[in-house]
Scaffold this motif. Structure first.
Motif, mmCIF file in Angstrom:
data_model
loop_
_atom_site.group_PDB
_atom_site.id
_atom_site.type_symbol
_atom_site.label_atom_id
_atom_site.label_comp_id
_atom_site.label_asym_id
_atom_site.label_seq_id
_atom_site.Cartn_x
_atom_site.Cartn_y
_atom_site.Cartn_z
ATOM 1 N N SER A 72 0.811 -1.219 0.000
ATOM 2 C CA SER A 72 0.000 0.000 0.000
ATOM 3 C C SER A 72 0.847 1.274 0.000
ATOM 4 O O SER A 72 0.301 2.369 -0.053
ATOM 5 C CB SER A 72 -0.932 0.000 1.210
ATOM 6 N N ARG A 75 0.152 4.743 -2.016
ATOM 7 C CA ARG A 75 -1.141 4.651 -2.698
ATOM 8 C C ARG A 75 -2.164 5.545 -2.011
ATOM 9 O O ARG A 75 -2.077 5.799 -0.823
ATOM 10 C CB ARG A 75 -1.621 3.204 -2.719
ATOM 11 N N GLY A 79 -6.392 2.859 -3.339
ATOM 12 C CA GLY A 79 -5.272 1.933 -3.522
ATOM 13 C C GLY A 79 -4.979 1.138 -2.265
ATOM 14 O O GLY A 79 -4.642 -0.048 -2.323
#
Length: 198
Positions: A72, A75, A79
């Motif tokens: 992650s 993001r 995301g």
């Protein structure tokens, strides 16, 4: 010249075996002996690398948290939700079941429970910050973050309990929920809240 240590590789082998055992048979079956057999090692070698089962579970939790952070990294909110929910293939299902097994084990282990609580709190703060940066006020961000994180945890449990569930099934809905929360900032405040009039 001394030979390089294979400690890290051996620990990784053991953790992967633990994850497979938990995914296949549940946390109750994740004995040191079962993990050793899955890893094709002697139980004594597992004990050489991990003092006990509690240490094994704690290390698996750190490993899963680290994998999530890596997936992650950098993001946006959608995301991050994808990283948490769009688990791909058999490995994704193993990961989901390992998380559920760790949460079940945490009910019997105060140290593991606290470790997992810290991880959930940390993710809550990240999601709250994302929502605040998108324009939600503090209260809306707190409620929205709690709802999204609860959705993620519930989706992991749902997927683990229903083995025929398609991996990643909840990711599209989580993205829609996040978009709906983010669109709240454009709406005017209503005259009531969930608890009645303001």
């Amino acid at each position: 010249m001394p030979r390089p240590s294979n400690r890290a590789a051996r620990r990784r082998q053991i953790l992967e075996a633990l994850e497979r055992v938990m995914a296949r048979s549940g946390v109750g079956s994740a004995t040191v002996e079962a993990v050793a057999q899955e890893a094709e090692l002697a139980p004594g070698l597992v004990h050489h690398h991990f003092r006990n089962k509690e240490e094994l579970f704690a290390e698996l939790a750190r490993d899963l948290q680290g994998r999530f952070r890596e997936a992650s990294q950098g993001r946006d909110l959608e995301g991050r939700l994808d990283a948490a929910l769009a688990l791909r293939g058999e490995a994704g299902m193993r990961t989901a079941r390992a998380w559920v097994g760790l949460f079940a084990q945490a009910l019997r282990s105060p140290a593991l429970l606290e470790q997992l609580r810290r991880g959930v709190r940390s993710e809550l703060r990240r999601v709250e910050r994302s929502l605040e940066e998108a324009g939600l006020d503090r209260g809306e961000a707190e409620r929205g973050a709690a709802g999204l994180v609860a959705f993620v945890l519930g989706a992991l449990v749902f997927g683990a309990l229903l083995p025929r569930t398609r991996v990643g099934f909840a990711a599209p809905t989580a993205r829609r929920l996040a978009r709906a929360l983010l669109n709240q900032r454009a709406e005017t405040p209503s005259a009531t809240t969930e608890n009645g009039p303001r």
